[in-house]
Write an enzyme that holds these catalytic residues in place. Structure first.
Site, short mmCIF file in Angstrom:
data_model
loop_
_atom_site.label_atom_id
_atom_site.label_comp_id
_atom_site.label_asym_id
_atom_site.label_seq_id
_atom_site.Cartn_x
_atom_site.Cartn_y
_atom_site.Cartn_z
CB SER A 102 -6.40 -2.83 -4.25
OG SER A 102 -6.15 -4.08 -4.86
CE LYS A 116 -2.83 -5.46 -2.88
NZ LYS A 116 -3.87 -4.41 -2.80
#
Length: 821
Positions: A700, A743
């Site tokens: 990511s 996140k």
């Protein structure tokens, strides 16, 4: 007086036999000629007939009625053939009945019956046909032989009667007396009376004697079998009593009462075992009864039977399926976890509806307990184990926790066979004994920590336990008999679901527990952790007060976890230090603020990342996920003379590939971004991810590396208030990622207000708490152009202004609905 008939058998020449005579019906018996018998008469019909005969010539016809239960027989209820008898004496009893002594004269056939006050018959004596003398002699001898054999075989008959029959010489009289004294049926006795031919009469009696001999043989065989069984039981009882006396004498336990085997039998009788299990258990009890109590094998059997009698074979608790009460219990015990609570309540609602349908007979009762095996997955300390306890509490069932962490042997699940020394049942059966009911809630804790060794794979043994189609016949190696687990509600927990074998995972439904956000941890600390630690450390509520600011600092600077276990430990540490000061008289009550927290816990252990102080060239902000929560990281890129790509920061292979993809994208679009070709060819590009001592891996970071690289190559700063996540392709597409909620929470904790995420992850924003969705701006992007437009200061316009010939119209910045850039 009517004219007399011709004399026949047994009729003396001087005895006249009238044509019309009174009839006395008798029930269940037949009288034959030449016999002298007492006949009791109590019915008015019979008494009137006897009185009439006494007033006439003292001759009366004795005939049997077809149905012995009739009290007032009609003419059709009597047989046609009876016996003419001479009345010798009549005696009246005190109760009004008569006793009549008669001498049977001859067989007579009634041609007509008439009924008035009593029955009368027009009767005629029956002439007897003797037949051939040779055949008659043979039948007579055979009759005597069979009668003697029957008597010698055990057929009971009065000795004087037997002697009288054996002294008779006339074959007809022998046959009649045998038929009268044997317990033949009334129909058979009547058929003997009706036999006109003497040879036919003898054959009938012989046939009846043969049938009686066969019955006698069967009776003797049955009697012998019963006798042998009784003898064997008596012998076993005698030997058993002797054995008990000997064992008692050897062991010296003279005061010991009762028999151990009998005690086990009494307990087993109450268990409600099925036939197959009962057969095996009874065999072991019988072995124990025949064994010396001090024998080694006796101890093994005794332990086995103890396990059998302590297991809940038929005991079960009643389910409490009150959904409202379940909601109350779950909310009282846990804060947050809304998705998990909803799934649990759905599970309970389905079970309640099934139970109602079963009570109405619409489905089988066995279907009520069928359902998915739930597995709670998530990081440590988020409430997986405690919510299983709440489920048991809301159902009203017993709760058993079975720890599977470190189990490496199949026998941990299935048990050891009894041939091994120290054999024990597996953990499943042990848990059932602990529960004491057939339908507990069983928590299989840390199912992902199962190991395997040369002794077998315990996860394979769990396949049968967790399969609703098989677990009703689960067989533990120690028990050796099937035990029904179909009513057990199994719940498993795991930290890493990918470590669960696929075959086992296929039998379970996954419910994911995500990390707690800081606001949830604060509420949990105030509602549950702080009151519990005050109680455990002897403090009252008015002796200590911890401010919300102190708890927030405790969460962010002293713990880094997905759950709340370390948070509770730190609260306990503060409570103990306050308790010590109160116990020594230093103070009476304490107020702990965020500024005083270091006095109790020392310096902060963790310093969360914060957004950069200013926009910087070549420095972009990314987001990462860990099992203990999310956070941000900075990716730095530096361009200097030289050649090649240098990657530092202990990066994994996937992150290295993302960096190469970002460089390829920059080279492909260098003309559009006005990056001189010689800057790419004659420069060493160094990409660094700080905290090099920590390994980093994941797909990511592609967008973050691309923004950092383009910023360094173009000299345009990256925005400090923007954090991003997403993987990229060589053509600049942004691919979806996982762990978005964690996140975003980490970025918000660092002060970030703008989040760049893949367009495909836009649906995951529903998992973000509502107050965060309104206080932050989210930018779903499909391409790197959109990412650069948001992440660089000035956006794509700044890139285009770098070239003097730039004619491209500025791109419009894309934001989510209702959000401002």
């Amino acid at each position: 007086m009517p004219a007399a008939n011709t004399p026949s058998e047994g009729i003396q020449s001087h005895t006249p036999l009238p044509r019309n005579m009174p009839v006395c019906p008798v029930r269940g018996s037949v009288i034959y000629p030449t016999m002298v018998q007492h006949i009791d008469a109590g019915r008015a019909l019979s008494i009137a007939a006897i009185d009439a005969a006494m007033n006439e010539n003292k001759v009366i016809m004795i005939v049997s009625q077809r149905d012995k239960d009739l009290d007032d027989p009609d003419v059709d209820d009597l047989y046609e053939i009876g016996t003419a008898c001479s009345i010798l004496r009549v005696r009246k009893n005190p109760d009004g009945t008569l006793q009549m002594l008669v001498s049977a004269l001859s067989r007579v056939r009634a041609s007509h019956y008439s009924k008035g006050e009593f029955l009368r018959a027009d009767a005629q004596a029956i002439e007897v046909e003797n037949g051939e003398s040779v055949e008659l002699e043979a039948l007579s001898r055979e009759l005597e032989t069979k009668f003697e054999a029957l008597i010698q075989g055990g057929k009971f008959m009065a000795p004087e009667t037997v002697q009288h029959i054996q002294n008779l010489e006339d074959p007809g009289q022998i046959a009649d007396h045998i038929a009268f004294n044997m317990d033949f049926k009334l129909e058979d006795k009547q058929s003997v009376l009706e036999a006109v031919s003497l040879t036919e009469r003898l054959r009938k009696v012989l046939t009846l004697l043969d049938a009686e001999a066969e019955v006698q043989s069967v009776q003797q065989r049955i009697r012998q079998q019963v006798k042998e069984e009784i003898d064997r039981n008596q012998r076993e009882y005698y030997l058993r009593e002797q054995m008990k006396a000997i064992q008692k004498e050897l062991s010296g336990n003279e005061g010991e009462e009762g028999d151990e085997a009998e005690e086990f039998r009494a307990k087993i009788e109450k268990l409600g075992l099925n036939a197959d299990v009962r057969k095996e258990v009874d065999r072991e009890v019988n072995r124990l009864a025949r064994m010396h109590p001090d024998a080694a094998e006796a101890g093994v059997i005794r332990t086995y039977l103890t396990w059998i009698t302590e297991l809940p074979w038929s005991s079960r608790s009643d389910d409490s399926l009150d959904i409202v009460e379940a909601v109350k219990i779950l909310d009282e015990d846990h804060y947050g976890l809304e998705k998990v609570k909803d799934r649990v309540l759905e599970f309970l609602a389905v079970r309640r509806l099934r139970k109602e349908r079963a009570e109405r007979g619409e489905i089988d009762a066995a279907e009520v307990n069928k359902g998915p095996i739930l597995v709670f997955t998530g990081p440590p300390g988020v409430g997986k184990t405690s919510i299983a306890q709440s489920i048991a509490k809301s159902l009203g069932r017993k709760y058993v926790r079975i720890a599977l962490g470190g189990a490496r042997d199949e026998s941990d699940i299935r048990g050891h066979r009894r041939t091994y020394i120290g054999a024990m049942p597996g953990r499943i059966v042990q848990g059932m004994r602990t529960a004491g009911t057939k339908n507990p809630v069983v928590l299989l804790d840390e199912i992902d920590k199962l190991g395997s060794s040369y002794q077998g794979d315990p996860s394979a043994a769990l396949l049968e336990v967790l399969d609703p189609a098989q677990n009703q016949h689960f067989t533990d190696h120690y028990l050796g008999v099937p035990f029904d687990l179909s009513e057990v509600m199994f719940i498993a927990t795991a930290n890493y679901p990918e470590q669960i074998p696929p075959a086992l995972m296929d039998r379970m439904e996954v419910i994911d527990f995500s990390s707690y956000i800081e606001q949830e941890k604060l509420e949990i600390a105030k509602r549950y952790l702080l009151p519990r630690q005050l109680t455990q450390n002897g403090l009252k509520g008015n002796q200590i007060a911890i401010t919300d600011a102190a708890l927030e600092k405790l969460i962010s600077h002293y713990t880094r976890e997905a759950g709340v276990r370390n948070l509770e430990r730190e609260i306990g540490t503060v409570a103990r230090k306050v308790a010590r000061r109160i116990a020594t008289g230093e103070l009476k009550r304490a107020k702990v603020t965020d500024k005083e927290l270091e006095k109790y816990l020392g310096n902060a252990r963790y310093t969360p990342e914060h957004e950069a102080r200013e926009d910087m060239v070549g420095v972009s902000t990314g987001m990462f996920y860990t099992p203990v929560g999310g956070d941000i990281l900075f990716i730095e890129t530096s361009v200097m003379p030289g050649k090649g790509l240098v990657l530092t920061g202990q990066l994994g292979d996937v992150m290295r590939e993302s960096a190469r993809a970002a460089l390829t994208y920059a080279k492909t679009n260098s003309e559009r971004f006005h990056i001189p070709r010689e800057r790419l060819d004659d420069s060493e590009i160094h990409i660094h991810v700080p905290a090099g001592g920590i390994p980093k891996e994941g797909p990511s970071a592609g967008t973050t590396m691309s923004v950092s690289l383009v910023s360094a190559l173009t000299g345009i700063p990256a925005r400090r208030d923007v954090a991003m996540t997403g993987e990229i392709t060589l053509t600049g597409r942004v691919l979806p990622i996982g762990g978005l909620k964690e996140k975003v929470l980490g970025a918000r904790r660092a002060g970030i207000r703008h989040i760049i995420l893949p367009k495909a992850n836009e649906g995951d924003l529903r998992d973000i708490p509502a107050h965060l969705r309104t206080s932050m701006t989210f930018h779903p992007c499909e391409t790197l152009d959109e990412v650069l437009d948001v992440a660089l200061v000035g956006g794509l316009q700044a890139l285009e202004r770098r070239g003097s010939t730039a004619k491209r119209k500025p791109a419009r910045r894309k934001n989510d609905a209702g959000a401002s850039a």
